[in-house]
Design a protein around this motif. Structure first.
Motif, PDB file in Angstrom:
ATOM      1  N   LEU A 118       0.821  -1.208   0.000  1.00  0.00           N
ATOM      2  CA  LEU A 118       0.000   0.000   0.000  1.00  0.00           C
ATOM      3  C   LEU A 118       0.858   1.263   0.000  1.00  0.00           C
ATOM      4  CD1 LEU A 118      -3.008   0.979   0.185  1.00  0.00           C
ATOM      5  CD2 LEU A 118      -2.569   1.274   2.611  1.00  0.00           C
ATOM      6  N   ILE A 119       1.945   1.241   0.752  1.00  0.00           N
ATOM      7  CA  ILE A 119       2.816   2.410   0.861  1.00  0.00           C
ATOM      8  C   ILE A 119       3.796   2.495  -0.314  1.00  0.00           C
ATOM      9  CG2 ILE A 119       4.717   3.416   2.215  1.00  0.00           C
ATOM     10  CD1 ILE A 119       3.350   2.433   4.719  1.00  0.00           C
ATOM     11  N   HIS A 120       4.149   1.377  -0.908  1.00  0.00           N
ATOM     12  CA  HIS A 120       5.259   1.319  -1.859  1.00  0.00           C
ATOM     13  C   HIS A 120       5.155   2.221  -3.097  1.00  0.00           C
ATOM     14  CE1 HIS A 120       8.977  -0.160  -3.396  1.00  0.00           C
ATOM     15  NE2 HIS A 120       8.401  -0.464  -4.535  1.00  0.00           N
ATOM     16  N   PRO A 121       3.998   2.409  -3.731  1.00  0.00           N
ATOM     17  CA  PRO A 121       3.991   3.298  -4.904  1.00  0.00           C
ATOM     18  C   PRO A 121       4.613   4.652  -4.552  1.00  0.00           C
ATOM     19  CG  PRO A 121       1.896   2.172  -4.698  1.00  0.00           C
ATOM     20  CD  PRO A 121       2.672   1.875  -3.440  1.00  0.00           C
ATOM     21  N   SER A 122       5.415   5.174  -5.468  1.00  0.00           N
ATOM     22  CA  SER A 122       6.237   6.354  -5.162  1.00  0.00           C
ATOM     23  C   SER A 122       5.441   7.542  -4.619  1.00  0.00           C
ATOM     24  CB  SER A 122       7.050   6.778  -6.380  1.00  0.00           C
ATOM     25  OG  SER A 122       6.197   7.157  -7.446  1.00  0.00           O
ATOM     26  N   THR A 123       4.258   7.782  -5.134  1.00  0.00           N
ATOM     27  CA  THR A 123       3.463   8.913  -4.639  1.00  0.00           C
ATOM     28  C   THR A 123       3.086   8.703  -3.180  1.00  0.00           C
ATOM     29  OG1 THR A 123       2.577   9.365  -6.835  1.00  0.00           O
ATOM     30  CG2 THR A 123       1.343  10.232  -4.970  1.00  0.00           C
ATOM     31  N   ARG A 124       2.618   7.508  -2.841  1.00  0.00           N
ATOM     32  CA  ARG A 124       2.235   7.254  -1.451  1.00  0.00           C
ATOM     33  C   ARG A 124       3.448   7.191  -0.537  1.00  0.00           C
ATOM     34  NH1 ARG A 124      -1.309   2.583  -2.733  1.00  0.00           N
ATOM     35  NH2 ARG A 124      -2.677   3.599  -4.193  1.00  0.00           N
ATOM     36  N   THR A 183       6.233   8.896  -0.874  1.00  0.00           N
ATOM     37  CA  THR A 183       6.624  10.288  -0.634  1.00  0.00           C
ATOM     38  C   THR A 183       5.641  10.969   0.315  1.00  0.00           C
ATOM     39  OG1 THR A 183       7.619  10.397  -2.831  1.00  0.00           O
ATOM     40  CG2 THR A 183       7.157  12.497  -1.749  1.00  0.00           C
ATOM     41  N   LEU A 184       4.368  10.703   0.144  1.00  0.00           N
ATOM     42  CA  LEU A 184       3.337  11.286   1.007  1.00  0.00           C
ATOM     43  C   LEU A 184       3.516  10.831   2.452  1.00  0.00           C
ATOM     44  CD1 LEU A 184       0.725  12.839   1.512  1.00  0.00           C
ATOM     45  CD2 LEU A 184      -0.537  10.903   0.561  1.00  0.00           C
ATOM     46  N   VAL A 185       3.689   9.533   2.655  1.00  0.00           N
ATOM     47  CA  VAL A 185       3.854   9.007   4.013  1.00  0.00           C
ATOM     48  C   VAL A 185       5.168   9.496   4.621  1.00  0.00           C
ATOM     49  CG1 VAL A 185       4.114   6.885   5.374  1.00  0.00           C
ATOM     50  CG2 VAL A 185       2.338   7.038   3.634  1.00  0.00           C
ATOM     51  N   ALA A 186       6.235   9.548   3.841  1.00  0.00           N
ATOM     52  CA  ALA A 186       7.525  10.050   4.346  1.00  0.00           C
ATOM     53  C   ALA A 186       7.400  11.508   4.767  1.00  0.00           C
ATOM     54  CB  ALA A 186       8.606   9.891   3.282  1.00  0.00           C
ATOM     55  N   ASP A 193      -8.386   5.071   4.611  1.00  0.00           N
ATOM     56  CA  ASP A 193      -9.177   3.829   4.668  1.00  0.00           C
ATOM     57  C   ASP A 193      -8.373   2.687   5.300  1.00  0.00           C
ATOM     58  OD1 ASP A 193     -11.307   5.117   3.474  1.00  0.00           O
ATOM     59  OD2 ASP A 193     -10.972   4.235   1.482  1.00  0.00           O
ATOM     60  N   ALA A 194      -7.063   2.704   5.105  1.00  0.00           N
ATOM     61  CA  ALA A 194      -6.192   1.665   5.673  1.00  0.00           C
ATOM     62  C   ALA A 194      -5.834   1.955   7.133  1.00  0.00           C
ATOM     63  CB  ALA A 194      -4.916   1.552   4.842  1.00  0.00           C
ATOM     64  N   GLY A 195      -6.216   3.131   7.619  1.00  0.00           N
ATOM     65  CA  GLY A 195      -5.895   3.505   8.996  1.00  0.00           C
ATOM     66  C   GLY A 195      -4.486   4.053   9.155  1.00  0.00           C
ATOM     67  N   TYR A 196      -3.840   4.401   8.044  1.00  0.00           N
ATOM     68  CA  TYR A 196      -2.463   4.900   8.086  1.00  0.00           C
ATOM     69  C   TYR A 196      -2.380   6.395   8.363  1.00  0.00           C
ATOM     70  CZ  TYR A 196      -0.658   0.468   6.237  1.00  0.00           C
ATOM     71  OH  TYR A 196      -0.300  -0.846   6.063  1.00  0.00           O
ATOM     72  N   ILE A 197      -3.435   7.121   8.017  1.00  0.00           N
ATOM     73  CA  ILE A 197      -3.467   8.562   8.286  1.00  0.00           C
ATOM     74  C   ILE A 197      -4.830   8.939   8.829  1.00  0.00           C
ATOM     75  CG2 ILE A 197      -1.818   9.082   6.428  1.00  0.00           C
ATOM     76  CD1 ILE A 197      -4.267  10.421   4.960  1.00  0.00           C
ATOM     77  N   THR A 198      -4.885  10.118   9.392  1.00  0.00           N
ATOM     78  CA  THR A 198      -6.151  10.723   9.770  1.00  0.00           C
ATOM     79  C   THR A 198      -6.168  12.107   9.150  1.00  0.00           C
ATOM     80  OG1 THR A 198      -7.627  11.245  11.612  1.00  0.00           O
ATOM     81  CG2 THR A 198      -5.300  11.666  11.970  1.00  0.00           C
ATOM     82  N   THR A 199      -7.334  12.569   8.762  1.00  0.00           N
ATOM     83  CA  THR A 199      -7.452  13.911   8.202  1.00  0.00           C
ATOM     84  C   THR A 199      -8.394  14.726   9.068  1.00  0.00           C
ATOM     85  OG1 THR A 199      -9.219  13.232   6.695  1.00  0.00           O
ATOM     86  CG2 THR A 199      -6.973  13.235   5.817  1.00  0.00           C
ATOM     87  N   GLU A 200      -8.194  16.007   9.002  1.00  0.00           N
ATOM     88  CA  GLU A 200      -9.039  16.945   9.742  1.00  0.00           C
ATOM     89  C   GLU A 200      -9.470  18.033   8.777  1.00  0.00           C
ATOM     90  OE1 GLU A 200      -7.427  20.151  12.598  1.00  0.00           O
ATOM     91  OE2 GLU A 200      -8.029  18.490  13.900  1.00  0.00           O
ATOM     92  N   ARG A 201     -10.770  18.278   8.736  1.00  0.00           N
ATOM     93  CA  ARG A 201     -11.318  19.334   7.880  1.00  0.00           C
ATOM     94  C   ARG A 201     -11.869  20.413   8.786  1.00  0.00           C
ATOM     95  NH1 ARG A 201     -11.197  14.614   5.835  1.00  0.00           N
ATOM     96  NH2 ARG A 201     -11.190  14.173   3.608  1.00  0.00           N
ATOM     97  N   ARG A 202     -11.482  21.645   8.496  1.00  0.00           N
ATOM     98  CA  ARG A 202     -11.955  22.750   9.330  1.00  0.00           C
ATOM     99  C   ARG A 202     -12.200  23.973   8.448  1.00  0.00           C
ATOM    100  NH1 ARG A 202      -6.692  22.676   9.161  1.00  0.00           N
ATOM    101  NH2 ARG A 202      -5.417  24.464   9.599  1.00  0.00           N
ATOM    102  N   LEU A 203     -12.984  24.872   8.979  1.00  0.00           N
ATOM    103  CA  LEU A 203     -13.286  26.111   8.282  1.00  0.00           C
ATOM    104  C   LEU A 203     -12.377  27.192   8.822  1.00  0.00           C
ATOM    105  CD1 LEU A 203     -15.263  27.086   6.139  1.00  0.00           C
ATOM    106  CD2 LEU A 203     -16.806  27.771   7.973  1.00  0.00           C
ATOM    107  N   GLU A 204     -11.656  27.850   7.930  1.00  0.00           N
ATOM    108  CA  GLU A 204     -10.770  28.948   8.321  1.00  0.00           C
ATOM    109  C   GLU A 204     -11.207  30.168   7.521  1.00  0.00           C
ATOM    110  OE1 GLU A 204      -6.152  29.568   7.745  1.00  0.00           O
ATOM    111  OE2 GLU A 204      -6.574  27.941   9.165  1.00  0.00           O
ATOM    112  N   GLY A 205     -11.890  31.058   8.188  1.00  0.00           N
ATOM    113  CA  GLY A 205     -12.495  32.177   7.471  1.00  0.00           C
ATOM    114  C   GLY A 205     -13.602  31.623   6.595  1.00  0.00           C
ATOM    115  N   GLY A 242       0.117   3.881  10.817  1.00  0.00           N
ATOM    116  CA  GLY A 242       0.805   4.329   9.608  1.00  0.00           C
ATOM    117  C   GLY A 242       2.299   4.472   9.819  1.00  0.00           C
ATOM    118  N   ARG A 243       2.683   4.986  10.985  1.00  0.00           N
ATOM    119  CA  ARG A 243       4.113   5.142  11.298  1.00  0.00           C
ATOM    120  C   ARG A 243       4.792   3.773  11.395  1.00  0.00           C
ATOM    121  NH1 ARG A 243       6.475   9.576  12.339  1.00  0.00           N
ATOM    122  NH2 ARG A 243       4.555  10.648  12.848  1.00  0.00           N
ATOM    123  N   GLU A 244       4.112   2.806  12.027  1.00  0.00           N
ATOM    124  CA  GLU A 244       4.665   1.449  12.126  1.00  0.00           C
ATOM    125  C   GLU A 244       4.799   0.812  10.747  1.00  0.00           C
ATOM    126  OE1 GLU A 244       2.234  -0.782  14.856  1.00  0.00           O
ATOM    127  OE2 GLU A 244       2.606   0.660  16.478  1.00  0.00           O
TER     128      GLU A 244
END
Length: 105
Positions: free
Chosen positions: A9-15, A17-20, A53-65, A78-80
Protein backbone atom coordinates in the motif's frame (compact mmCIF):
# COMPACT_ATOMS: atom_id res chain seq x y z
CA UNK A 1 13.20 -2.66 16.89
CA UNK A 2 10.88 -2.47 13.88
CA UNK A 3 10.11 -5.69 12.05
CA UNK A 4 10.89 -5.33 8.35
CA UNK A 5 7.65 -5.67 6.38
CA UNK A 6 7.27 -4.69 2.75
CA UNK A 7 4.01 -2.75 2.43
CA UNK A 8 2.34 -2.83 -1.00
CA UNK A 9 0.00 0.00 0.00
CA UNK A 10 2.82 2.41 0.86
CA UNK A 11 5.26 1.32 -1.86
CA UNK A 12 3.99 3.30 -4.90
CA UNK A 13 6.24 6.35 -5.16
CA UNK A 14 3.46 8.91 -4.64
CA UNK A 15 2.24 7.25 -1.45
CA UNK A 16 5.76 6.59 -0.23
CA UNK A 17 6.62 10.29 -0.63
CA UNK A 18 3.34 11.29 1.01
CA UNK A 19 3.85 9.01 4.01
CA UNK A 20 7.52 10.05 4.35
CA UNK A 21 6.45 13.70 4.34
CA UNK A 22 3.85 13.03 7.03
CA UNK A 23 6.37 11.01 9.08
CA UNK A 24 8.53 14.13 9.34
CA UNK A 25 5.71 16.38 10.58
CA UNK A 26 2.99 16.47 13.19
CA UNK A 27 0.33 17.67 10.73
CA UNK A 28 0.66 18.73 7.10
CA UNK A 29 -1.69 21.02 5.25
CA UNK A 30 -3.34 19.83 2.02
CA UNK A 31 -1.86 22.73 0.02
CA UNK A 32 1.66 21.89 1.23
CA UNK A 33 1.24 18.22 0.33
CA UNK A 34 -0.22 19.12 -3.06
CA UNK A 35 2.81 21.30 -3.85
CA UNK A 36 5.34 18.85 -2.40
CA UNK A 37 4.00 15.94 -4.44
CA UNK A 38 3.02 18.01 -7.50
CA UNK A 39 -0.45 16.48 -7.57
CA UNK A 40 -3.86 17.79 -8.53
CA UNK A 41 -6.47 18.24 -5.81
CA UNK A 42 -8.32 15.11 -6.93
CA UNK A 43 -5.18 12.95 -7.17
CA UNK A 44 -4.05 13.98 -3.67
CA UNK A 45 -7.56 13.46 -2.27
CA UNK A 46 -7.58 9.93 -3.71
CA UNK A 47 -4.19 9.09 -2.15
CA UNK A 48 -5.24 10.51 1.21
CA UNK A 49 -8.51 8.54 1.11
CA UNK A 50 -6.65 5.30 0.32
CA UNK A 51 -4.27 5.82 3.24
CA UNK A 52 -7.08 6.90 5.57
CA UNK A 53 -9.18 3.83 4.67
CA UNK A 54 -6.19 1.66 5.67
CA UNK A 55 -5.90 3.51 9.00
CA UNK A 56 -2.46 4.90 8.09
CA UNK A 57 -3.47 8.56 8.29
CA UNK A 58 -6.15 10.72 9.77
CA UNK A 59 -7.45 13.91 8.20
CA UNK A 60 -9.04 16.94 9.74
CA UNK A 61 -11.32 19.33 7.88
CA UNK A 62 -11.96 22.75 9.33
CA UNK A 63 -13.29 26.11 8.28
CA UNK A 64 -10.77 28.95 8.32
CA UNK A 65 -12.49 32.18 7.47
CA UNK A 66 -14.55 31.40 4.39
CA UNK A 67 -12.21 28.62 3.21
CA UNK A 68 -12.22 24.93 4.05
CA UNK A 69 -8.84 23.63 5.09
CA UNK A 70 -7.74 20.00 5.17
CA UNK A 71 -4.70 18.66 6.94
CA UNK A 72 -3.36 15.15 7.44
CA UNK A 73 -1.43 13.30 10.11
CA UNK A 74 0.23 9.89 10.17
CA UNK A 75 -1.36 7.52 12.71
CA UNK A 76 0.62 5.16 14.92
CA UNK A 77 -0.40 2.32 12.61
CA UNK A 78 0.80 4.33 9.61
CA UNK A 79 4.11 5.14 11.30
CA UNK A 80 4.66 1.45 12.13
CA UNK A 81 3.85 0.45 8.54
CA UNK A 82 6.21 3.11 7.19
CA UNK A 83 9.14 2.18 9.44
CA UNK A 84 8.56 -1.52 8.67
CA UNK A 85 8.51 -0.77 4.95
CA UNK A 86 11.73 1.28 5.15
CA UNK A 87 13.39 -1.54 7.12
CA UNK A 88 12.33 -4.04 4.42
CA UNK A 89 13.71 -1.77 1.68
CA UNK A 90 16.99 -1.44 3.58
CA UNK A 91 17.25 -5.23 3.80
CA UNK A 92 16.66 -5.52 0.05
CA UNK A 93 19.33 -2.93 -0.69
CA UNK A 94 21.77 -4.52 1.75
CA UNK A 95 21.54 -7.87 -0.04
CA UNK A 96 22.19 -6.15 -3.37
CA UNK A 97 25.32 -4.39 -2.15
CA UNK A 98 28.49 -6.46 -2.52
CA UNK A 99 30.45 -6.97 0.70
CA UNK A 100 33.72 -6.26 -1.12
CA UNK A 101 32.99 -3.82 -3.93
CA UNK A 102 35.45 -3.95 -6.82
CA UNK A 103 38.19 -1.35 -6.71
CA UNK A 104 38.38 0.99 -9.69
CA UNK A 105 41.22 0.25 -12.09
Amino acid sequence: MTQPRFDELIHPSTRLTLVATLAAADWAEFAYLKDRLALSDSALSKQLATLEDAGYITTERRLEGSRRKVRAQLTNRGREAFTGHIAALQEIVATATPANPPTPS
